[in-house]
Every structure is written in C-alpha cells, then in structure tokens.
Design an enzyme around this catalytic site. Structure first.
Site, PDB file in Angstrom:
ATOM      1  N   LYS A   1      23.473  30.197  40.437  1.00  0.00           N
ATOM      2  CA  LYS A   1      24.746  30.714  39.945  1.00  0.00           C
ATOM      3  C   LYS A   1      25.095  29.957  38.691  1.00  0.00           C
ATOM      4  CE  LYS A   1      27.639  33.867  41.486  1.00  0.00           C
ATOM      5  NZ  LYS A   1      27.292  35.021  42.347  1.00  0.00           N
TER       6      LYS A   1
HETATM    7  P1  NAD Z   1      35.301  41.434  38.333  1.00  0.00           P
HETATM    8  O1  NAD Z   1      35.621  40.401  37.341  1.00  0.00           O
HETATM    9  O2  NAD Z   1      34.717  42.728  37.887  1.00  0.00           O
HETATM   10  O3  NAD Z   1      36.633  41.779  39.167  1.00  0.00           O
HETATM   11  C1  NAD Z   1      37.384  40.800  39.823  1.00  0.00           C
HETATM   12  C2  NAD Z   1      38.684  41.448  40.279  1.00  0.00           C
HETATM   13  O4  NAD Z   1      39.405  40.517  41.082  1.00  0.00           O
HETATM   14  C3  NAD Z   1      39.596  41.818  39.110  1.00  0.00           C
HETATM   15  O5  NAD Z   1      40.230  43.052  39.402  1.00  0.00           O
HETATM   16  C4  NAD Z   1      40.616  40.680  39.116  1.00  0.00           C
HETATM   17  O6  NAD Z   1      41.859  41.063  38.543  1.00  0.00           O
HETATM   18  C5  NAD Z   1      40.735  40.466  40.610  1.00  0.00           C
HETATM   19  N1  NAD Z   1      41.355  39.203  40.970  1.00  0.00           N
HETATM   20  C6  NAD Z   1      41.152  37.962  40.446  1.00  0.00           C
HETATM   21  N2  NAD Z   1      41.964  37.077  41.027  1.00  0.00           N
HETATM   22  C7  NAD Z   1      42.689  37.760  41.949  1.00  0.00           C
HETATM   23  C8  NAD Z   1      43.704  37.413  42.855  1.00  0.00           C
HETATM   24  N3  NAD Z   1      44.160  36.152  42.935  1.00  0.00           N
HETATM   25  N4  NAD Z   1      44.229  38.374  43.665  1.00  0.00           N
HETATM   26  C9  NAD Z   1      43.791  39.649  43.587  1.00  0.00           C
HETATM   27  N5  NAD Z   1      42.851  40.050  42.730  1.00  0.00           N
HETATM   28  C10 NAD Z   1      42.298  39.113  41.915  1.00  0.00           C
HETATM   29  O7  NAD Z   1      34.372  40.724  39.429  1.00  0.00           O
HETATM   30  P2  NAD Z   1      33.380  41.405  40.474  1.00  0.00           P
HETATM   31  O8  NAD Z   1      32.035  41.420  39.869  1.00  0.00           O
HETATM   32  O9  NAD Z   1      33.987  42.653  40.998  1.00  0.00           O
HETATM   33  O10 NAD Z   1      33.351  40.269  41.600  1.00  0.00           O
HETATM   34  C11 NAD Z   1      34.326  40.205  42.639  1.00  0.00           C
HETATM   35  C12 NAD Z   1      33.769  39.381  43.790  1.00  0.00           C
HETATM   36  O11 NAD Z   1      32.571  39.983  44.271  1.00  0.00           O
HETATM   37  C13 NAD Z   1      33.396  37.935  43.454  1.00  0.00           C
HETATM   38  O12 NAD Z   1      33.611  37.137  44.601  1.00  0.00           O
HETATM   39  C14 NAD Z   1      31.908  38.029  43.188  1.00  0.00           C
HETATM   40  O13 NAD Z   1      31.251  36.786  43.378  1.00  0.00           O
HETATM   41  C15 NAD Z   1      31.515  39.028  44.248  1.00  0.00           C
HETATM   42  N6  NAD Z   1      30.255  39.736  44.009  1.00  0.00           N
HETATM   43  C16 NAD Z   1      30.037  40.448  42.863  1.00  0.00           C
HETATM   44  C17 NAD Z   1      28.838  41.115  42.706  1.00  0.00           C
HETATM   45  C18 NAD Z   1      28.570  41.989  41.498  1.00  0.00           C
HETATM   46  O14 NAD Z   1      27.548  42.679  41.499  1.00  0.00           O
HETATM   47  N7  NAD Z   1      29.429  42.027  40.499  1.00  0.00           N
HETATM   48  C19 NAD Z   1      27.842  41.041  43.687  1.00  0.00           C
HETATM   49  C20 NAD Z   1      28.101  40.319  44.851  1.00  0.00           C
HETATM   50  C21 NAD Z   1      29.317  39.673  44.996  1.00  0.00           C
END
Ligand code: NAD
Length: 421
Positions: A109
């Site tokens: 990561k």
């Molecule tokens: P992203 O940046 O596209 O979206 C994150 C979202 O979370 C945004 O809408 C943001 O406003 C919101 N957010 C942030 N802080 C917040 C809070 N305190 N309360 C409510 N909403 C909040 O990120 P993503 O890629 O969608 O990732 C989200 C989660 O999924 C993370 O934990 C990431 O590690 C995990 N994840 C992502 C992927 C991927 O393919 N992108 C894969 C596996 C896991």
C-alpha cells in the site's frame, strides 16, 4: 510486539486481528512476526510548486508486506490521515486478501498525507508525478504494482504510468492498474470493487433468505466503491435509503434517487447541497434501520459506540478495516442477527480485476467486459464458498474464516520456500 516503526490505531487493529487468527491456527510464537511484519517501507518527501508560486512538501509512503508469492500489489491513498502505520496495516490486509483470492501477489500500500480536494488539478498532477518519481527505485511490474485507493483515481494512475514510462524510455502499462481503458486499463476495473460488493451482498441475502426487491441499503462513502455499489444494488431492486460522503449524509426511508445523486456529485464533486429534507447527522446514518449496511469510506467506523445500535441484517464491508476488533466481538455475539461479509472477501473485486489488468497488459491482449465480469464473479464465488465452508467447519465468524485462509496460504508458501539464508 517489540518496538516498531509502525504505530497507530489502524496498525494495532491489524495486529490484534492477526493475533486472534494466529491463536486459532495455533501458529507458533516464533513464526508470527515473520508472517506479520512488513518486509520493507519507503518514506519520501515530495516537494511541489503550488499555483501561488510557493513550494509545499508532502510526505509519501509505500509499504511492501511480503514478496513470498510474487510481486506486491496495492493501492495508493491520498488523504490527510495517511501515515506509515495506516499504510502498513492496509498493506498487511492486502496480503491476506490476495491470498484468499488465490492471486500470485503479496500485499502493498502507498499513500501521501494530503487532502486532494485542497489541490488544483495542476498541483495534483505535480504531486502524483513527483510521488511516482520518488518510488521508481522501489517498485516495478515484477516487484510492486500500484493501483487507486481513497483520493486517487484513473487520472492519477495515468500520471503514475506516464512518469514511470518516461524514465524507462518505453511505455510500461503494467506498472499500475486501475488506469483509463485508453492507456492499457481494462474494461470493468473502475466498477469492479462496487460490483463485487453488490454481488456478495446478494449472496448474503440468499443465505439469510432476503429478497433483493424491496430490501433496503445504507451506504457510507459515495466515491468509487460506494457509488458503484449503490448503483449495482439498485439494479438488483434494492432500495437505497441512506448515503453519505465527507460533506453530507442523507436518509429517506422512501428511497433516494441514485441517478440524481450521481449527477449531483458529477456536477459538484460532493454530496453537500443535494437535499435539505433528507439531511441527517453523519454519525446517525449507520444506525438507521436497513437490511444491508455498506461502509465504503474509511477504517474504524463501526466501533463500540455504535455496534450495539446497528439495525441492519447484513454488513457488506466495501471499505478496508471499517470494523474495530472490539466491535467485532459484539458482532460475534449478534451473529444470528447480523451477517458480516468481511472486507478482505467483500471488496476483493478491485484487486481481482487489477490482477486481470496486469495479466492483459503483459500479454498485450485485452478481454471483453463480459469475460472480465464472468471471471470476476467466478473468483468471488470461489472465495465465498471457501469462507462459508471454513466458518461452518471451525464454528467461527466469516471474518476469522477469511483471515485464516489468507494467513494460512502465506504461511504455507513461506514454509515450503524455507528461510534464507
Ligand atoms: P474514493 O476516494 O473514491 O471515495 C471515498 C468516499 O468516502 C468519498 O465519497 C468521501 O467523501 C467519503 N468519505 C471520506 N471520509 C468520510 C467520512 N468521514 N464519512 C463519510 N464518507 C467519507 O475512495 P474509494 O476508492 O471508493 O475507497 C473507499 C474505501 O474502499 C477505502 O477504504 C478503500 O481502501 C476501499 N477499497 C477501495 C478499492 C478500490 O478499488 N478503489 C478496493 C478495495 C477497497
């Protein structure tokens, strides 16, 4: 654990989870740190020119957990909370996730401590390119392959790939995944995590005898994972009654209009300003009644303050590490009421399709969307069956079963390779 450079609540959480599983697997004490501690880490300072003529310096990190099964693989997070302990925990979870899915990777990561919303597009490009440039001695298509995570997207991956390629004097698509399809990305990657979450939420519904049509869902986080999950659940007939991002939270038991929410975010970047009628305090969103609760934002949001108050039947963990170990202990007691699809199973769609992208890039041979999705669901179903069988056989939670399979896979590989020198 002896003193370590990795500290903080998220790292402690990854260690507590690992110890619990290691106890279950009866892993000898002297093997535990070999399995758990990250192999190596790089910390860099990234100075960039700001639009106002000043210079700003941002701290960046990359942690590679283990290289026993092949290159490491993992996303890059741009968020103010990023530190080396958080990044290390996320790298460790990636290892168990990849091993559970049967992918030939260790976990990694990376991240930069920055609020990407505070940067202009030009500043974001400068930071992305400088971070990638600093990473060149540490990563590579056969060493460590990056991907998007919170705060980064396809555009950032394109800048990463371009920067790395400029230094190599040739295009190296396979250095990152989650790229735009026009630059060696795969169809289906952007949607993979969210569609996978919805697919496994549907498996959980089947398991507890809940029909998707008329079922309700609340989704925390409306970025890549949250918005795609909302869309994919709505396509299955599930009514989305609650959503939030870092600027606003909305709840309406009659259902929210997902397409209108998507259009609002496309126009304004955030959910704020969507509706005054449905607005709710963000801390109250998770405890509203619903069938499926999808945390899809950040770590440690289900904790001892709210776990007793949850009124859902399924938790489908889109985010990494959304449930603290203390809350998990309560969920174990509530196992007959709440069915948990744990993060390393539930959100594995992203890394599975990232693996497909890496394979396609190296072969210069691209698949159709139907091929990608079909192989994704086959892989997720294989993991689901293995986790459910293990949970039933050992009488343990889905989380412990998923972690046990992941940890055991890495342990077997380390044992059979032996310890060098
Ligand atoms: P992203 O940046 O596209 O979206 C994150 C979202 O979370 C945004 O809408 C943001 O406003 C919101 N957010 C942030 N802080 C917040 C809070 N305190 N309360 C409510 N909403 C909040 O990120 P993503 O890629 O969608 O990732 C989200 C989660 O999924 C993370 O934990 C990431 O590690 C995990 N994840 C992502 C992927 C991927 O393919 N992108 C894969 C596996 C896991």
């Amino acid at each position: 654990m002896a003193s370590s450079a990795y500290t903080g609540p998220v790292f402690d959480m990854a260690f507590a989870q690992f110890q619990d599983v290691a106890n279950h697997l009866e892993i000898p004490e002297d093997l535990r740190l070999r399995l758990f501690m990250p192999k190596r880490a790089l910390i860099v300072s990234c100075p960039i020119h700001m639009d106002d003529g000043s210079t700003a310096v941002f701290q960046g990190y990359r942690v590679q957990h283990h290289l026993t099964l092949g290159p490491t693989k993992g996303g890059t997070r741009f968020a103010p909370s990023v530190d080396v302990g958080e990044v290390a925990a996320l790298a460790i979870w990636m290892s168990w996730k990849c091993a559970l899915a049967g992918l030939p990777y260790g976990g990694a990561k990376g991240g930069v401590a920055v609020d990407p919303n505070s940067l202009s597009l030009r500043e974001l490009e400068g930071l992305s390119r400088r971070y990638m440039q600093e990473m060149i001695p540490f990563v590579g298509p056969q060493t460590d392959v990056m991907a998007p995570d919170m705060g980064t997207n396809e555009q950032v991956m394109a800048w990463f790939m371009d920067t790395y390629s400029m230094y190599q004097g040739k295009t190296v698509n396979e250095i990152v995944t989650g790229k735009p399809v026009d630059t060696g990305g795969t169809v289906g990657r952007r949607e993979a995590t969210g569609r996978g979450v919805a697919h496994l939420a549907a498996r959980a519904m089947e398991e507890i005898g809940l029909k998707p049509t008329g079922a309700t869902a609340i989704i925390q986080g409306f970025g890549n994972v949250g918005a795609v999950t909302a869309h994919a659940l709505a396509e299955r007939g599930v009514k989305i009654v609650g959503v939030s991002d870092h600027t606003a939270a909305y709840y309406d038991p009659r259902g929210l209009d997902i397409v209108a929410l998507e259009n609002h975010v496309r126009a304004h970047r955030v959910l704020r300003g969507f509706s005054s009628e449905a607005a709710i305090a963000p801390e109250d969103l998770l405890i509203q009644p619903c069938d499926i609760l999808v945390p899809a934002a950040m770590e440690r949001v289900i904790d001892t303050h709210n776990v007793e108050k949850l009124r859902c039947r399924i938790i489908a963990e889109g985010a990494n590490g959304p449930t603290t170990p203390a809350a998990d202990a309560v969920l174990e007691k509530r196992r007959d009421e709440i069915f948990v699809v744990p993060d390393i199973l539930c959100n594995a769609g992203g890394v599975i399709v990232s693996y497909f992208e890496w394979v396609q890039d190296m072969q210069h041979y691209f698949w159709t969307e139907a091929e990608v999705m079909d192989r994704l669901y086959t892989a997720l179903d294989r993991s689901w069956t293995a986790v459910r069988a293990r949970a039933t056989k050992d009488g343990i939670s889905n989380r412990k079963a998923a972690l046990a399979i992941g940890v055991q896979t890495v342990r077997r590989a380390k044992e059979v390779r032996g310890l060098f020198p």
